[in-house]
Design a protein around this motif. Sequence first.
Motif, PDB file in Angstrom:
ATOM      1  N   UNK A   6       0.800  -1.217   0.000  1.00 35.54           N
ATOM      2  CA  UNK A   6       0.000   0.000   0.000  1.00 35.54           C
ATOM      3  C   UNK A   6       0.838   1.275   0.000  1.00 35.54           C
ATOM      4  N   UNK A   7       1.874   1.335   0.814  1.00 30.81           N
ATOM      5  CA  UNK A   7       2.595   2.596   1.008  1.00 30.81           C
ATOM      6  C   UNK A   7       3.666   2.880  -0.034  1.00 30.81           C
ATOM      7  N   UNK A   8       4.504   1.923  -0.325  1.00 31.44           N
ATOM      8  CA  UNK A   8       5.608   2.157  -1.257  1.00 31.44           C
ATOM      9  C   UNK A   8       5.393   1.502  -2.613  1.00 31.44           C
ATOM     10  N   UNK A   9       4.266   0.834  -2.764  1.00 31.01           N
ATOM     11  CA  UNK A   9       3.968   0.150  -4.015  1.00 31.01           C
ATOM     12  C   UNK A   9       5.066  -0.857  -4.388  1.00 31.01           C
ATOM     13  N   UNK A  10       5.548  -1.575  -3.361  1.00 29.05           N
ATOM     14  CA  UNK A  10       6.559  -2.610  -3.600  1.00 29.05           C
ATOM     15  C   UNK A  10       5.886  -3.830  -4.211  1.00 29.05           C
ATOM     16  N   UNK A  11       6.561  -4.438  -5.134  1.00 23.08           N
ATOM     17  CA  UNK A  11       5.999  -5.613  -5.790  1.00 23.08           C
ATOM     18  C   UNK A  11       6.141  -6.825  -4.872  1.00 23.08           C
ATOM     19  N   UNK A  12       5.022  -7.526  -4.658  1.00 25.64           N
ATOM     20  CA  UNK A  12       4.996  -8.728  -3.828  1.00 25.64           C
ATOM     21  C   UNK A  12       4.635  -9.906  -4.730  1.00 25.64           C
ATOM     22  N   UNK A  13       5.642 -10.635  -5.188  1.00 21.74           N
ATOM     23  CA  UNK A  13       5.354 -11.753  -6.078  1.00 21.74           C
ATOM     24  C   UNK A  13       4.611 -12.873  -5.354  1.00 21.74           C
ATOM     25  N   UNK A  14       3.877 -13.636  -6.116  1.00 17.02           N
ATOM     26  CA  UNK A  14       3.210 -14.817  -5.583  1.00 17.02           C
ATOM     27  C   UNK A  14       4.252 -15.933  -5.418  1.00 17.02           C
ATOM     28  N   UNK A  17       5.535 -17.332  -8.640  1.00 17.47           N
ATOM     29  CA  UNK A  17       6.294 -16.480  -9.562  1.00 17.47           C
ATOM     30  C   UNK A  17       7.779 -16.785  -9.468  1.00 17.47           C
ATOM     31  N   UNK A  18       8.464 -16.639 -10.590  1.00 15.84           N
ATOM     32  CA  UNK A  18       9.921 -16.786 -10.595  1.00 15.84           C
ATOM     33  C   UNK A  18      10.539 -15.525 -10.012  1.00 15.84           C
ATOM     34  N   UNK A  19      11.678 -15.702  -9.353  1.00 15.23           N
ATOM     35  CA  UNK A  19      12.386 -14.565  -8.778  1.00 15.23           C
ATOM     36  C   UNK A  19      12.882 -13.652  -9.887  1.00 15.23           C
ATOM     37  N   UNK A  20      12.694 -12.338  -9.715  1.00 15.95           N
ATOM     38  CA  UNK A  20      13.147 -11.353 -10.685  1.00 15.95           C
ATOM     39  C   UNK A  20      14.098 -10.377 -10.004  1.00 15.95           C
ATOM     40  N   UNK A  21      15.351 -10.384 -10.418  1.00 16.35           N
ATOM     41  CA  UNK A  21      16.329  -9.456  -9.839  1.00 16.35           C
ATOM     42  C   UNK A  21      15.933  -8.008 -10.137  1.00 16.35           C
ATOM     43  N   UNK A  22      15.286  -7.775 -11.265  1.00 14.79           N
ATOM     44  CA  UNK A  22      14.844  -6.417 -11.605  1.00 14.79           C
ATOM     45  C   UNK A  22      13.782  -5.928 -10.618  1.00 14.79           C
ATOM     46  N   UNK A  23      12.801  -6.776 -10.328  1.00 19.13           N
ATOM     47  CA  UNK A  23      11.769  -6.401  -9.353  1.00 19.13           C
ATOM     48  C   UNK A  23      12.380  -6.189  -7.974  1.00 19.13           C
ATOM     49  N   UNK A  24      13.296  -7.063  -7.600  1.00 14.42           N
ATOM     50  CA  UNK A  24      13.960  -6.962  -6.302  1.00 14.42           C
ATOM     51  C   UNK A  24      14.721  -5.636  -6.205  1.00 14.42           C
ATOM     52  N   UNK A  25      15.497  -5.305  -7.244  1.00 18.79           N
ATOM     53  CA  UNK A  25      16.262  -4.058  -7.230  1.00 18.79           C
ATOM     54  C   UNK A  25      15.353  -2.837  -7.228  1.00 18.79           C
ATOM     55  N   UNK A  26      14.246  -2.898  -7.952  1.00 26.33           N
ATOM     56  CA  UNK A  26      13.281  -1.796  -7.958  1.00 26.33           C
ATOM     57  C   UNK A  26      12.705  -1.592  -6.563  1.00 26.33           C
ATOM     58  N   UNK A  27      12.359  -2.677  -5.878  1.00 25.75           N
ATOM     59  CA  UNK A  27      11.856  -2.584  -4.509  1.00 25.75           C
ATOM     60  C   UNK A  27      12.904  -1.959  -3.588  1.00 25.75           C
ATOM     61  N   UNK A  28      14.156  -2.387  -3.717  1.00 27.71           N
ATOM     62  CA  UNK A  28      15.219  -1.827  -2.874  1.00 27.71           C
ATOM     63  C   UNK A  28      15.391  -0.337  -3.118  1.00 27.71           C
ATOM     64  N   UNK A  29      15.317   0.089  -4.365  1.00 20.83           N
ATOM     65  CA  UNK A  29      15.427   1.515  -4.684  1.00 20.83           C
ATOM     66  C   UNK A  29      14.285   2.314  -4.058  1.00 20.83           C
ATOM     67  N   UNK A  30      13.074   1.788  -4.099  1.00 21.17           N
ATOM     68  CA  UNK A  30      11.933   2.469  -3.489  1.00 21.17           C
ATOM     69  C   UNK A  30      12.125   2.610  -1.986  1.00 21.17           C
ATOM     70  N   UNK A  31      12.597   1.554  -1.350  1.00 16.75           N
ATOM     71  CA  UNK A  31      12.845   1.592   0.101  1.00 16.75           C
ATOM     72  C   UNK A  31      13.946   2.596   0.416  1.00 16.75           C
ATOM     73  N   UNK A  32      15.028   2.555  -0.336  1.00 20.24           N
ATOM     74  CA  UNK A  32      16.144   3.471  -0.112  1.00 20.24           C
ATOM     75  C   UNK A  32      15.704   4.920  -0.288  1.00 20.24           C
ATOM     76  N   UNK A  33      14.927   5.194  -1.313  1.00 16.10           N
ATOM     77  CA  UNK A  33      14.429   6.552  -1.544  1.00 16.10           C
ATOM     78  C   UNK A  33      13.514   7.016  -0.416  1.00 16.10           C
ATOM     79  N   UNK A  34      12.658   6.129   0.072  1.00 15.13           N
ATOM     80  CA  UNK A  34      11.751   6.486   1.166  1.00 15.13           C
ATOM     81  C   UNK A  34      12.529   6.802   2.435  1.00 15.13           C
ATOM     82  N   UNK A  35      13.540   6.001   2.735  1.00 11.33           N
ATOM     83  CA  UNK A  35      14.373   6.250   3.921  1.00 11.33           C
ATOM     84  C   UNK A  35      15.112   7.574   3.759  1.00 11.33           C
TER      85      UNK A  35
END
Length: 84
Positions: A6-14, A17-35
């Motif tokens: 809800x808050x950071x719009x982080x992708x939560x795979x099922x 789903x196969x692991x995606x390094x791109x999705x993981x890195x995008x989530x980390x960038x969102x968290x880093x920017x929020x902090x």
Amino acid sequence: MASYTENLNLKKPERTDKFSIEDYNTNLEKIDNAVNELGGTESGITLTYLNSRLGGLTLVPLTQSEYDALLSYDENTLYIIKES
């Protein structure tokens, strides 16, 4: 199909789903920017942002020994015990 937080719009795979390094890195960038927006660093988040969000409530970080030595407490002050 993935869902999003809800808050950071982080992708939560099922689970299926196969692991995606791109999705993981995008989530980390969102968290880093929020902090960063909160004034945070690798050592923690500053209290300036929190103070402005608490409607003027004064935040006072103290060590445990400083807190124990207080003679009085102000009802409009939030005392936070910081790690020594």
